[in-house]
Design a protein around this motif. Structure first.
Motif, PDB file in Angstrom:
ATOM      1  N   THR A  10      15.656  75.172  53.048  1.00 46.84           N
ATOM      2  CA  THR A  10      15.260  74.106  51.965  1.00 46.84           C
ATOM      3  C   THR A  10      15.137  72.666  52.697  1.00 46.84           C
ATOM      4  OG1 THR A  10      17.513  73.305  51.367  1.00 46.84           O
ATOM      5  CG2 THR A  10      16.806  75.167  49.961  1.00 46.84           C
ATOM      6  N   GLY A  11      14.364  71.834  52.156  1.00 49.85           N
ATOM      7  CA  GLY A  11      14.342  70.500  52.588  1.00 49.85           C
ATOM      8  C   GLY A  11      12.778  70.162  52.825  1.00 49.85           C
ATOM      9  N   ARG A  12      12.523  69.078  53.355  1.00 52.49           N
ATOM     10  CA  ARG A  12      11.150  68.666  53.725  1.00 52.49           C
ATOM     11  C   ARG A  12      10.732  68.321  55.210  1.00 52.49           C
ATOM     12  NH1 ARG A  12       8.512  67.115  49.203  1.00 52.49           N
ATOM     13  NH2 ARG A  12       9.545  67.495  47.214  1.00 52.49           N
ATOM     14  N   SER A  13      11.393  69.030  55.774  1.00 51.72           N
ATOM     15  CA  SER A  13      11.343  68.938  57.514  1.00 51.72           C
ATOM     16  C   SER A  13      10.992  70.125  58.181  1.00 51.72           C
ATOM     17  CB  SER A  13      12.286  68.088  57.908  1.00 51.72           C
ATOM     18  OG  SER A  13      12.614  66.759  57.632  1.00 51.72           O
ATOM     19  N   ASP A  14      10.296  70.114  59.397  1.00 53.31           N
ATOM     20  CA  ASP A  14      10.460  71.338  60.119  1.00 53.31           C
ATOM     21  C   ASP A  14      11.742  71.461  60.796  1.00 53.31           C
ATOM     22  OD1 ASP A  14       7.774  71.829  59.692  1.00 53.31           O
ATOM     23  OD2 ASP A  14       7.091  70.477  61.467  1.00 53.31           O
ATOM     24  N   ARG A  15      12.107  72.531  61.361  1.00 58.41           N
ATOM     25  CA  ARG A  15      13.413  72.768  61.704  1.00 58.41           C
ATOM     26  C   ARG A  15      13.476  73.607  62.669  1.00 58.41           C
ATOM     27  NH1 ARG A  15      17.273  74.213  57.085  1.00 58.41           N
ATOM     28  NH2 ARG A  15      16.214  72.229  56.249  1.00 58.41           N
ATOM     29  N   LEU A  16      14.234  73.373  64.082  1.00 57.26           N
ATOM     30  CA  LEU A  16      14.584  74.368  65.253  1.00 57.26           C
ATOM     31  C   LEU A  16      15.808  74.895  64.811  1.00 57.26           C
ATOM     32  CD1 LEU A  16      13.199  72.522  68.398  1.00 57.26           C
ATOM     33  CD2 LEU A  16      11.905  73.970  66.734  1.00 57.26           C
ATOM     34  N   LEU A  17      16.173  76.222  64.911  1.00 58.91           N
ATOM     35  CA  LEU A  17      17.450  76.787  64.898  1.00 58.91           C
ATOM     36  C   LEU A  17      17.623  77.306  66.217  1.00 58.91           C
ATOM     37  CD1 LEU A  17      17.097  79.081  61.559  1.00 58.91           C
ATOM     38  CD2 LEU A  17      17.802  76.602  61.800  1.00 58.91           C
ATOM     39  N   LEU A  18      18.632  76.821  66.985  1.00 54.62           N
ATOM     40  CA  LEU A  18      19.258  76.990  68.191  1.00 54.62           C
ATOM     41  C   LEU A  18      20.015  78.221  68.407  1.00 54.62           C
ATOM     42  CD1 LEU A  18      19.224  73.585  69.672  1.00 54.62           C
ATOM     43  CD2 LEU A  18      17.345  74.714  69.479  1.00 54.62           C
ATOM     44  N   GLU A  19      19.961  78.869  69.501  1.00 57.23           N
ATOM     45  CA  GLU A  19      20.847  80.133  69.754  1.00 57.23           C
ATOM     46  C   GLU A  19      22.276  79.732  69.630  1.00 57.23           C
ATOM     47  OE1 GLU A  19      19.977  82.913  70.151  1.00 57.23           O
ATOM     48  OE2 GLU A  19      17.916  83.103  70.811  1.00 57.23           O
ATOM     49  N   ASN A  20      22.624  78.508  70.130  1.00 59.20           N
ATOM     50  CA  ASN A  20      24.078  78.228  69.797  1.00 59.20           C
ATOM     51  C   ASN A  20      24.642  77.643  68.368  1.00 59.20           C
ATOM     52  OD1 ASN A  20      23.114  75.595  69.267  1.00 59.20           O
ATOM     53  ND2 ASN A  20      23.908  74.485  71.350  1.00 59.20           N
ATOM     54  N   GLY A  21      23.494  77.850  67.444  1.00 61.27           N
ATOM     55  CA  GLY A  21      23.905  77.618  66.021  1.00 61.27           C
ATOM     56  C   GLY A  21      23.503  76.415  65.724  1.00 61.27           C
ATOM     57  N   ASP A  22      23.003  75.276  66.497  1.00 59.05           N
ATOM     58  CA  ASP A  22      22.650  73.795  66.228  1.00 59.05           C
ATOM     59  C   ASP A  22      21.447  73.976  65.347  1.00 59.05           C
ATOM     60  OD1 ASP A  22      24.897  72.888  66.954  1.00 59.05           O
ATOM     61  OD2 ASP A  22      24.202  72.408  68.958  1.00 59.05           O
ATOM     62  N   GLU A  23      21.085  73.022  64.695  1.00 61.30           N
ATOM     63  CA  GLU A  23      19.720  72.525  64.041  1.00 61.30           C
ATOM     64  C   GLU A  23      19.177  71.343  64.456  1.00 61.30           C
ATOM     65  OE1 GLU A  23      19.552  73.402  59.889  1.00 61.30           O
ATOM     66  OE2 GLU A  23      20.785  75.383  60.130  1.00 61.30           O
ATOM     67  N   ILE A  24      17.637  71.165  64.649  1.00 63.40           N
ATOM     68  CA  ILE A  24      17.176  70.044  64.940  1.00 63.40           C
ATOM     69  C   ILE A  24      15.920  70.090  63.895  1.00 63.40           C
ATOM     70  CG2 ILE A  24      15.830  68.696  66.734  1.00 63.40           C
ATOM     71  CD1 ILE A  24      17.156  70.211  68.897  1.00 63.40           C
ATOM     72  N   THR A  25      15.998  68.862  63.072  1.00 61.34           N
ATOM     73  CA  THR A  25      15.039  68.626  62.078  1.00 61.34           C
ATOM     74  C   THR A  25      14.015  67.554  62.399  1.00 61.34           C
ATOM     75  OG1 THR A  25      16.442  66.975  61.024  1.00 61.34           O
ATOM     76  CG2 THR A  25      16.607  69.446  60.287  1.00 61.34           C
ATOM     77  N   GLY A  26      13.019  67.785  62.131  1.00 62.07           N
ATOM     78  CA  GLY A  26      11.832  66.554  62.316  1.00 62.07           C
ATOM     79  C   GLY A  26      10.498  67.240  62.128  1.00 62.07           C
ATOM     80  N   LEU A  27       9.482  66.908  62.800  1.00 59.31           N
ATOM     81  CA  LEU A  27       7.983  67.299  62.770  1.00 59.31           C
ATOM     82  C   LEU A  27       7.734  68.038  64.120  1.00 59.31           C
ATOM     83  CD1 LEU A  27       5.340  67.301  61.277  1.00 59.31           C
ATOM     84  CD2 LEU A  27       4.657  65.083  62.303  1.00 59.31           C
ATOM     85  N   LEU A  28       7.166  69.206  63.875  1.00 53.55           N
ATOM     86  CA  LEU A  28       6.949  70.163  64.948  1.00 53.55           C
ATOM     87  C   LEU A  28       5.628  69.585  65.583  1.00 53.55           C
ATOM     88  CD1 LEU A  28       7.892  72.477  66.638  1.00 53.55           C
ATOM     89  CD2 LEU A  28       6.464  73.930  65.224  1.00 53.55           C
ATOM     90  N   ASP A  29       5.521  69.230  66.843  1.00 59.20           N
ATOM     91  CA  ASP A  29       4.396  68.837  67.469  1.00 59.20           C
ATOM     92  C   ASP A  29       3.677  69.681  68.029  1.00 59.20           C
ATOM     93  OD1 ASP A  29       2.742  66.570  68.364  1.00 59.20           O
ATOM     94  OD2 ASP A  29       3.718  66.703  70.374  1.00 59.20           O
ATOM     95  N   ARG A  30       4.225  70.374  68.977  1.00 62.16           N
ATOM     96  CA  ARG A  30       3.717  71.400  69.803  1.00 62.16           C
ATOM     97  C   ARG A  30       4.506  72.746  70.368  1.00 62.16           C
ATOM     98  NH1 ARG A  30       2.987  67.007  73.584  1.00 62.16           N
ATOM     99  NH2 ARG A  30       1.203  66.558  72.407  1.00 62.16           N
ATOM    100  N   ILE A  31       3.832  73.585  70.557  1.00 61.56           N
ATOM    101  CA  ILE A  31       4.409  74.797  71.101  1.00 61.56           C
ATOM    102  C   ILE A  31       3.933  75.287  72.553  1.00 61.56           C
ATOM    103  CG2 ILE A  31       5.590  77.171  70.916  1.00 61.56           C
ATOM    104  CD1 ILE A  31       5.408  76.737  67.834  1.00 61.56           C
ATOM    105  N   GLN A  32       4.522  75.166  73.523  1.00 64.58           N
ATOM    106  CA  GLN A  32       4.155  75.538  74.913  1.00 64.58           C
ATOM    107  C   GLN A  32       4.679  76.589  75.288  1.00 64.58           C
ATOM    108  OE1 GLN A  32       4.695  71.517  76.771  1.00 64.58           O
ATOM    109  NE2 GLN A  32       2.425  71.403  76.585  1.00 64.58           N
ATOM    110  N   HIS A  33       4.253  77.192  76.637  1.00 66.81           N
ATOM    111  CA  HIS A  33       4.968  78.453  77.059  1.00 66.81           C
ATOM    112  C   HIS A  33       6.458  78.182  77.164  1.00 66.81           C
ATOM    113  CE1 HIS A  33       5.520  82.140  79.258  1.00 66.81           C
ATOM    114  NE2 HIS A  33       6.070  81.186  80.229  1.00 66.81           N
TER     115      HIS A  33
END
Length: 262
Positions: A10-33
């Motif tokens: 839920t929520g109003r932000s993009d989110r990265l779910l990391l392998e260690n269980g942490d989360e980072i919220t914000g606005l996804l800018d770009r995905i590179q290799h």
């Protein structure tokens, strides 16, 4: 379960779910290799893709999918699962239209399974039971699960994944009131693969309080046992799982694909 964290976000932000269980919220800018860039409240961050378990795009932008009419879960060879409203298949191409209205084409070899939804079938996992009772052999109480085994993992039996069904632990009873006319009850009965071949139970089905079906003892590792029972004119359905041998040890019982047919 990672897929549940993504699906229920839920929520109003993009989110990265990391392998260690942490989360980072914000606005996804770009995905590179090898990196993912995300704008956060403290500025832009670059995260190595190897550290990212999943991406969750702003859930508030998600279009609500239809819950009526014919549709299906479609499983693709890369592990993707999509709810589709239209599927055109021939020898050279597969055209898929999702519930969100997106359409694309791929190779027919990419389609590995289909799970129909809607139409004449209503899955019990989509309904709320009138009552649930669990009587433990000792004192450990287990809740029932929808579309999961009793431990909360995916339903699996004899190496096959099932998307719909009910997971319980003996001894258990689920009661459903039938407010609309139904003709048949259908399911496959089995012990979840997570028991590594252990566990054994009996399945019973009561219709309007009278026993209409009792299975043989079903053991871990047995192939799922199909059941199709005439319930026309009935008002109540009770799904019962009883102890068999060795008390309730690893009695992870699955009502696979349990459904009512109009």
């Amino acid at each position: 379960v990672l897929t549940d964290r993504v699906a229920m976000a839920t929520g109003r932000s993009d989110r990265l779910l990391l392998e260690n269980g942490d989360e980072i919220t914000g606005l996804l800018d770009r995905i590179q290799h090898d990196t993912v860039r995300i704008e956060t409240d403290v500025g832009p961050l670059k995260i190595e893709t190897r550290r990212v378990a999943a991406l969750v795009f702003n859930p508030a932008l998600k279009r609500k999918t239809t819950t009526k009419g014919l549709r299906a879960w479609a499983g693709l060879a890369d592990g993707s699962r999509l709810i589709v409203t239209r599927l055109l298949l021939d020898k050279s191409s597969l055209a898929i239209t999702t519930a969100a209205g997106q359409t694309w084409k791929t190779s027919p070899k990419q389609l590995v399974w289909l799970q129909p939804l809607g139409g004449r079938a209503t899955y019990l996992s989509d309904l709320k039971p009138a009552e649930y009772r669990h009587v433990p052999y000792l004192n450990l109480h287990w809740p029932y699960r929808t579309d999961r085994n009793v431990t909360g993992d995916r339903l699996r039996c004899c190496g096959r994944l099932y998307l719909k069904g009910l997971g319980v632990h003996s001894s258990a009873r689920l009661t459903y009131k039938l407010d609309q006319p139904q003709k048949r009850f259908q399911a496959e009965l089995g012990i979840d693969d997570s028991t590594s071949g252990r566990g054994n139970v009996r399945f019973r089905l009561l219709v309007d309080g009278r026993e209409r079906y009792q299975s043989k003892i079903i053991r871990g590792g047995d192939a799922p046992m199909p059941i199709s029972l005439d319930i026309e004119g009935s008002k109540q359905l009770d799904l019962v799982v009883d102890f068999a041998d060795r008390a309730d040890e690893l009695d992870y019982a699955n009502w696979l694909g349990a459904r009512l047919i109009k």
